[in-house]
Motif scaffolding. Structure first.
Motif, PDB file in Angstrom:
ATOM      1  N   ASN A  85       4.451  10.227   1.329  1.00  0.00           N
ATOM      2  CA  ASN A  85       3.688   9.407   2.261  1.00  0.00           C
ATOM      3  C   ASN A  85       3.727   7.954   1.800  1.00  0.00           C
ATOM      4  N   SER A  86       3.064   7.074   2.569  1.00  0.00           N
ATOM      5  CA  SER A  86       3.094   5.642   2.259  1.00  0.00           C
ATOM      6  C   SER A  86       2.411   5.334   0.927  1.00  0.00           C
ATOM      7  N   LEU A  87       1.354   6.074   0.598  1.00  0.00           N
ATOM      8  CA  LEU A  87       0.671   5.842  -0.682  1.00  0.00           C
ATOM      9  C   LEU A  87       1.593   6.196  -1.839  1.00  0.00           C
ATOM     10  N   ARG A  88       2.264   7.332  -1.743  1.00  0.00           N
ATOM     11  CA  ARG A  88       3.199   7.732  -2.788  1.00  0.00           C
ATOM     12  C   ARG A  88       4.353   6.741  -2.871  1.00  0.00           C
ATOM     13  N   LYS A  89       4.759   6.206  -1.722  1.00  0.00           N
ATOM     14  CA  LYS A  89       5.829   5.210  -1.713  1.00  0.00           C
ATOM     15  C   LYS A  89       5.433   3.980  -2.518  1.00  0.00           C
ATOM     16  N   GLU A  90       4.188   3.534  -2.343  1.00  0.00           N
ATOM     17  CA  GLU A  90       3.711   2.380  -3.103  1.00  0.00           C
ATOM     18  C   GLU A  90       3.694   2.674  -4.602  1.00  0.00           C
ATOM     19  N   LEU A  91       3.277   3.870  -4.963  1.00  0.00           N
ATOM     20  CA  LEU A  91       3.243   4.248  -6.375  1.00  0.00           C
ATOM     21  C   LEU A  91       4.653   4.262  -6.967  1.00  0.00           C
ATOM     22  N   GLU A 142       7.292   2.649  -5.878  1.00  0.00           N
ATOM     23  CA  GLU A 142       7.828   1.286  -5.947  1.00  0.00           C
ATOM     24  C   GLU A 142       7.226   0.515  -7.108  1.00  0.00           C
ATOM     25  N   SER A 143       5.943   0.719  -7.361  1.00  0.00           N
ATOM     26  CA  SER A 143       5.311   0.062  -8.507  1.00  0.00           C
ATOM     27  C   SER A 143       5.845   0.612  -9.830  1.00  0.00           C
ATOM     28  N   GLY A 179       9.667  10.311  -1.273  1.00  0.00           N
ATOM     29  CA  GLY A 179       8.215  10.260  -1.357  1.00  0.00           C
ATOM     30  C   GLY A 179       7.585  11.029  -0.217  1.00  0.00           C
TER      31      GLY A 179
END
Length: 266
Positions: free
Chosen positions: A228-234, A236-237, A226
């Motif tokens: 960045n952290s935002l992409r990481k959250e996406l 993971e979801s 990923g």
């Protein structure tokens, strides 16, 4: 190794079917010549032997005719004339078979069709493998290290050049355009795989592959990079089990090279 092409060239299957049709046609013509030769020899046989013996001898001579192994020196003149005609018919049928069958199965599309049939059988029995989506520098390194660790590695790609490169290195390869990548994942046997590693350079493609793979097998472990952290959250979801942010890894490695304790620095 061979490549399984999800979007298999349909012309290959058509050519194989056409070859089979022509082969059956040629065999039918040979059987017709054999039947005609048998009937003619029975009618021309003026000996006093039984009909069964005449038929058997006629069939024997007819088979010898077709296989060019016959010796017809003992025939009467009318029998020899008849066999000359039968030989000519056999030559015509043989020439037809050669001209219609030769070269039909040597095209690239037919080779792709054959590869797919072989690969389909391999994929049916595949289990416990690791799947690497993408074979650019990162994907190639991941695949190499996994194979060095003793894993059975399958590579998924959307580019013919990368598919050839991976196949030359001995990997199992499934090739399919981005528009049919859901079919690529289905053929990759996600139901029996251990891990999926997504290494595409396209962030949106990584997200889409993760989402499709998780939908096909919710229990599959999925590792993906990923930005960045935002992409990481996406990610993971979408179902990713492990998300690696490349910039964080590089930053940590650089600081570690300087010998600075990261906890102190923070």
């Amino acid at each position: 190794m061979l490549i399984y092409r999800v979007d298999e060239p349909r012309l290959g299957a058509m050519r194989v079917r056409e070859w089979r049709r022509r082969a059956l046609h040629s065999i039918g013509l040979l059987l017709l010549v054999l039947t005609g030769a048998t009937a003619g020899l029975v009618l021309l046989n003026r000996s006093h032997t039984s009909l069964a013996t005449k038929v058997f001898n006629a069939v024997w001579d007819g088979v010898n005719l077709i296989t060019t192994l016959g010796d017809f020196t003992d025939f009467a003149k009318d029998q020899k004339i008849f066999m000359l005609l039968a030989m000519f018919a056999t030559l015509l049928v043989g020439g037809y078979a050669v001209t219609t069958l030769t070269g039909v199965l040597s095209g690239d599309d037919v080779m792709a069709y054959r590869e797919n049939r072989i690969m389909a059988r391999k994929l049916e029995n595949l289990t416990g493998h690791v799947i690497v989506a993408g074979f650019r520098p990162v994907g190639e390194r991941v695949a190499t290290r996994l194979r060095e660790a003793g894993e059975t590695v399958m590579v998924l790609v959307a580019d013919q050049t990368l598919a050839d490169k991976a196949a030359e290195q001995g990997y199992l390869v499934v090739l399919g355009e981005p528009g049919v990548f859901d079919d690529v994942l289905r053929h990759a046997r996600l139901d029996t795989a251990r891990v999926l590693v997504v290494t595409s350079t396209d962030a949106n493609a990584n997200l889409a592959i993760t989402l499709m793979a998780h939908r096909l097998n919710p229990k599959l472990r999925i590792a993906v990079s990923g930005e960045n952290s935002l992409r990481k959250e996406l990610l993971e979801s979408a179902g990713a089990s492990d998300v690696v942010i490349a910039d964080d890894l590089i930053a940590n490695a650089l600081v570690a090279q300087l010998g600075i304790d990261l906890k102190v620095a923070i």
